[in-house]
Scaffold this motif. Structure first.
Motif, PDB file in Angstrom:
ATOM      1  N   VAL A  23     -80.090  -7.547  14.852  1.00 22.84           N
ATOM      2  CA  VAL A  23     -78.800  -7.761  14.191  1.00 22.84           C
ATOM      3  C   VAL A  23     -77.684  -7.172  15.038  1.00 22.84           C
ATOM      4  O   VAL A  23     -77.790  -6.043  15.533  1.00 22.84           O
ATOM      5  N   VAL A  24     -76.624  -7.958  15.219  1.00 19.16           N
ATOM      6  CA  VAL A  24     -75.385  -7.442  15.793  1.00 19.16           C
ATOM      7  C   VAL A  24     -74.401  -7.290  14.645  1.00 19.16           C
ATOM      8  O   VAL A  24     -74.119  -8.255  13.918  1.00 19.16           O
ATOM      9  N   MET A  25     -73.893  -6.073  14.442  1.00 20.54           N
ATOM     10  CA  MET A  25     -72.948  -5.860  13.340  1.00 20.54           C
ATOM     11  C   MET A  25     -71.828  -4.943  13.794  1.00 20.54           C
ATOM     12  O   MET A  25     -71.896  -3.733  13.651  1.00 20.54           O
ATOM     13  N   LEU A  26     -70.799  -5.542  14.364  1.00 23.27           N
ATOM     14  CA  LEU A  26     -69.626  -4.782  14.777  1.00 23.27           C
ATOM     15  C   LEU A  26     -68.571  -4.849  13.673  1.00 23.27           C
ATOM     16  O   LEU A  26     -68.700  -5.633  12.726  1.00 23.27           O
ATOM     17  N   SER A  27     -67.537  -4.055  13.824  1.00 27.08           N
ATOM     18  CA  SER A  27     -66.416  -4.180  12.898  1.00 27.08           C
ATOM     19  C   SER A  27     -65.484  -5.261  13.441  1.00 27.08           C
ATOM     20  O   SER A  27     -65.279  -5.349  14.650  1.00 27.08           O
ATOM     21  N   GLY A  28     -64.944  -6.076  12.568  1.00 28.76           N
ATOM     22  CA  GLY A  28     -64.022  -7.113  13.027  1.00 28.76           C
ATOM     23  C   GLY A  28     -62.776  -6.501  13.646  1.00 28.76           C
ATOM     24  O   GLY A  28     -62.296  -6.946  14.683  1.00 28.76           O
ATOM     25  N   VAL A  29     -62.268  -5.463  12.981  1.00 28.63           N
ATOM     26  CA  VAL A  29     -61.158  -4.670  13.524  1.00 28.63           C
ATOM     27  C   VAL A  29     -61.640  -3.227  13.522  1.00 28.63           C
ATOM     28  O   VAL A  29     -62.056  -2.709  12.492  1.00 28.63           O
ATOM     29  N   GLN A  30     -61.608  -2.594  14.667  1.00 34.80           N
ATOM     30  CA  GLN A  30     -62.103  -1.236  14.796  1.00 34.80           C
ATOM     31  C   GLN A  30     -61.142  -0.264  14.090  1.00 34.80           C
ATOM     32  O   GLN A  30     -59.938  -0.274  14.320  1.00 34.80           O
ATOM     33  N   TYR A  31     -61.700   0.581  13.226  1.00 38.54           N
ATOM     34  CA  TYR A  31     -60.836   1.401  12.365  1.00 38.54           C
ATOM     35  C   TYR A  31     -59.987   2.395  13.149  1.00 38.54           C
ATOM     36  O   TYR A  31     -58.867   2.712  12.751  1.00 38.54           O
ATOM     37  N   TYR A  32     -60.525   2.887  14.234  1.00 39.65           N
ATOM     38  CA  TYR A  32     -59.834   3.966  14.960  1.00 39.65           C
ATOM     39  C   TYR A  32     -58.850   3.400  15.988  1.00 39.65           C
ATOM     40  O   TYR A  32     -57.700   3.804  16.048  1.00 39.65           O
TER      41      TYR A  32
ATOM     42  N   GLY B 142     -57.979   0.091  16.301  1.00 38.88           N
ATOM     43  CA  GLY B 142     -57.232  -1.080  15.857  1.00 38.88           C
ATOM     44  C   GLY B 142     -57.571  -2.334  16.632  1.00 38.88           C
ATOM     45  O   GLY B 142     -56.944  -3.375  16.431  1.00 38.88           O
ATOM     46  N   GLN B 143     -58.548  -2.262  17.503  1.00 38.85           N
ATOM     47  CA  GLN B 143     -58.918  -3.430  18.300  1.00 38.85           C
ATOM     48  C   GLN B 143     -59.568  -4.498  17.428  1.00 38.85           C
ATOM     49  O   GLN B 143     -60.439  -4.199  16.623  1.00 38.85           O
ATOM     50  N   VAL B 144     -59.145  -5.730  17.597  1.00 38.73           N
ATOM     51  CA  VAL B 144     -59.821  -6.871  16.964  1.00 38.73           C
ATOM     52  C   VAL B 144     -60.825  -7.411  17.967  1.00 38.73           C
ATOM     53  O   VAL B 144     -60.469  -7.691  19.111  1.00 38.73           O
TER      54      VAL B 144
ATOM     55  N   THR C   7     -54.171   0.815  20.897  1.00 34.95           N
ATOM     56  CA  THR C   7     -54.529  -0.501  20.385  1.00 34.95           C
ATOM     57  C   THR C   7     -54.129  -1.556  21.402  1.00 34.95           C
ATOM     58  O   THR C   7     -52.987  -1.579  21.855  1.00 34.95           O
ATOM     59  N   PRO C   8     -55.060  -2.444  21.769  1.00 33.97           N
ATOM     60  CA  PRO C   8     -54.710  -3.453  22.776  1.00 33.97           C
ATOM     61  C   PRO C   8     -53.628  -4.391  22.238  1.00 33.97           C
ATOM     62  O   PRO C   8     -53.597  -4.687  21.048  1.00 33.97           O
TER      63      PRO C   8
ATOM     64  N   ARG D 242     -55.214  -7.452  18.230  1.00 38.39           N
ATOM     65  CA  ARG D 242     -54.973  -6.461  17.195  1.00 38.39           C
ATOM     66  C   ARG D 242     -54.489  -7.129  15.927  1.00 38.39           C
ATOM     67  O   ARG D 242     -54.124  -8.302  15.925  1.00 38.39           O
ATOM     68  N   GLY D 243     -54.496  -6.359  14.846  1.00 34.04           N
ATOM     69  CA  GLY D 243     -53.922  -6.813  13.592  1.00 34.04           C
ATOM     70  C   GLY D 243     -52.635  -6.068  13.367  1.00 34.04           C
ATOM     71  O   GLY D 243     -51.863  -5.845  14.302  1.00 34.04           O
ATOM     72  N   ALA D 244     -52.416  -5.610  12.117  1.00 33.75           N
ATOM     73  CA  ALA D 244     -51.169  -4.940  11.792  1.00 33.75           C
ATOM     74  C   ALA D 244     -51.087  -3.533  12.377  1.00 33.75           C
ATOM     75  O   ALA D 244     -50.016  -3.025  12.673  1.00 33.75           O
ATOM     76  N   GLN D 245     -52.224  -2.910  12.559  1.00 37.10           N
ATOM     77  CA  GLN D 245     -52.275  -1.485  12.885  1.00 37.10           C
ATOM     78  C   GLN D 245     -52.053  -1.197  14.367  1.00 37.10           C
ATOM     79  O   GLN D 245     -52.559  -1.870  15.255  1.00 37.10           O
ATOM     80  N   LEU D 246     -51.267  -0.136  14.630  1.00 43.05           N
ATOM     81  CA  LEU D 246     -51.228   0.490  15.940  1.00 43.05           C
ATOM     82  C   LEU D 246     -51.789   1.898  15.797  1.00 43.05           C
ATOM     83  O   LEU D 246     -51.427   2.627  14.860  1.00 43.05           O
TER      84      LEU D 246
END
Lengths: 382, 442
Positions: A205-214, A216-218, A373-374, A378-382
């Protein structure tokens, strides 16, 4: 950035002028949605200054604000409980019988993640749902036993996956971490793909976060899903910080499963009910073993109490228990706000806001901050 | 029964007289607790207008969904206000001193005494069946010789499916699911039969997990005896307390129970799908080696936010709570527990026995030819399960509903009636039987 500069030019103000911000707000096509929310005042959140102005709440990535509709729906459910008791399961004053509450939610929620309603469910909390998904999808063998997550994943993911591996009696090295390069905080997509190419045959199984919490990378969910599935891996996504933040196309990306909390960008309140996705490919697969319970049983025969399990089709076949109404009510209210716009329109404004934030930070405090954050993913977060 | 008869004598009324019910209500030491609840009117539950529309309904379905405690509404509104006025700050700085980050503590402190447990043994999360899965994931460790799980035949479907799926997850054969069957022609289980089964097959049984109170028959199992017998054979013992929690006194710690789970939306009045509770014996409190499916909230709260990704569990039940507490669904439970705090499970049971005995008496007197009460007299909680002749069943249930008497139907022919001590009255019971009686005469 171009759009911001063009707007500044058109308004005849400098980009770093307070007037620019005001003018942008005045012409914001989504500006009316702010009224949908109860925003704390400065004195309420600080407990200090007697200042009744709304505070500047930039923490929706941790706990989203209360949608007025959510308060209304929750109060209506309390009134239903008070005036109908158990009868509310079937005969509901607002046409929301509790027995089929989930349908109302998944119909509104599915478009936000690029899924069909049959692929979306609602239950429990995020990490619990990760466990239930892994219980169904993590079937290690002698040669393929690893689970790949990112290094410095949100602790809950790390502990959850680690404990699943332990549960199977597997060695600790079945937990595979995708590490950033030395001196870097984010991951290169190419590095992830290379890792999958090299070790994919051993990865269950590959299970990454879609957006990394720390950071902010998507992550490039489409590409990573395809690459991992090409190596025979199951692919799941933890969308805690992606849901309601960035447009998603879980069905088209052929994602196997995904889970998300709804109390961040989806504004369902502290510890609000979690959502999950199981691809339509599995909808009819009643052989897909799962940890289950009565609510996952085919609703047509559920109350026959036969004790012969036959699952509902799709995600509904994974919902173990009857829906917790009070915690689902606020999500329903929140989804009514999302229904007034689209993830694409929200994303468009989000890009402007976050780019603007980045611009001002770079201009005024760059000596003291490093934005990790790249810019391009990225999403809303910096 | 003696107490009812003595009361009737003392008041010089017949036991089956309306005045008896009224007098009992007037003398009820717990009668004031009824005002703690929002009770639907007849018009509200039936949708009928008419002369009785504004009367309070006769709600005898607390075994399915308990009524709304006024305190629960207040607390839930306060949490919404907190969310509205504090946002994320409410986790740490809460206007009412109920910081969300430690909300669970407030709950388990009040809930533990109802189960005969210490707060360290009690937790709150998820739903009942999900918690059964998490408990079994920690406690069901089948070996080549000991791989069975024992539940009762005709267990609530969720338990059956949950246990079955756990067995499948371990790749165990289907016969690892062991069902305790009643004798031919009987519906309830005899304790001696359960104990015999455990004696004979206990060496092969990994986990015994019966319901504390059987949902269909209303039978209460001898939890103390069964736990001891099963543990003597080396089994882990868990209890599904869905219908026992808030209904009958429990002593989970003293009975040495390994684990237990319960929903709170029945007798504990937390609302539709309210958050579930669970128990893990103190013996396991320090057992960091007890492997469990886990997440960040189970991590030692002192270092949880260091985000080290090196798991160290909280001691006790808190080490099993995977995620941050869902506040809105916990808020109503908190309000409900404040009502329970004003009395005790023993006092509630004392009234419950009177109500249910009174119900039984009236049913036998006025409907005895048409019904069979299948709940044992000597081992029950509030609920009575009645079997009707099928041709009468629909008519009776329809008349009950139309009259605003809310009970629970289990087709094809079972009605469950559960007068609960917190908000039901002797007059409720009398009215219910009056309606049944009239329906049977028609």
């Amino acid at each position: 950035m171009d759009r911001l500069k063009t707007a500044a030019q058109a308004l005849g103000v400098a980009l770093d002028d307070a007037h620019f911000a005001q003018a942008m707000d005045a012409q914001d096509p989504l500006g009316h949605l702010r009224d949908e929310f109860e925003i704390p005042t400065v004195s309420q959140v600080t407990g200090e200054h007697a200042l009744d102005a709304p505070c500047t709440y930039l923490c929706g990535n941790s706990l989203g604000l209360l949608p007025k509709r959510a308060r209304r729906v929750l109060n209506e459910e309390m009134d239903e409980w008070a005036t109908k008791g158990v009868v509310g399961h079937h005969h509901h004053s607002e046409g929301r019988p509790w027995i089929s509450y989930r349908k109302q939610i998944v119909e509104k929620m599915a478009p936000l993640v690029g899924a069909a309603p049959i692929e979306v469910g609602v239950m429990n909390t995020l990490t619990v749902n990760i466990h239930l998904m892994l219980a169904a999808f993590y079937k290690p063998t002698a040669t393929r036993s690893k689970i790949l997550i990112e290094s410095k994943a949100f602790p809950s993911d790390h502990y959850a996956v680690e404990s699943q591996i332990q549960w199977h009696g597997l060695p600790a090295d079945a937990l595979l971490l995708a590490e950033p390069r030395a001196g870097e905080a984010t991951l290169h997509t190419s590095d992830i793909l290379r890792l999958i190419e090299q070790q994919g045959d051993q990865i269950a199984v590959v299970m990454l976060s879609g957006v990394q919490y720390y950071t902010g990378q998507v992550f490039d969910m489409e590409m990573i899903t395809a690459a991992a599935q090409a190596k025979g891996c199951i692919v799941g996504w933890d969308l805690a910080h992606a849901a309601g933040n960035v447009p998603l196309k879980l069905h088209d990306w052929n994602v196997d499963f995904a889970c998300w909390c709804t109390y961040k960008y989806m504004n369902s309140g502290p510890g609000g009910i979690s959502g999950f996705f199981v691809h339509e490919r599995y909808a009819l697969d009643s052989d897909l073993p799962r940890l289950t319970g009565w609510w996952a049983h085919d609703e047509a025969t559920r109350f026959e109490m036969s004790n012969c399990f036959a699952p509902n089709r799709g995600a509904a076949g994974f919902e173990i228990s009857n829906t917790p109404i009070l915690t689902a009510a606020t999500l329903l209210g929140s989804l009514d706000v999302f229904a007034l716009t689209t993830m694409d329109d929200l994303h468009e404004k989000s890009v402007l806001l976050t780019t603007y934030l980045e611009y001002l930070l770079a201009k005024h405090v760059s000596e003291h901050v490093r934005i990790i954050t790249p810019s391009d993913c990225r999403g809303a977060q910096l």
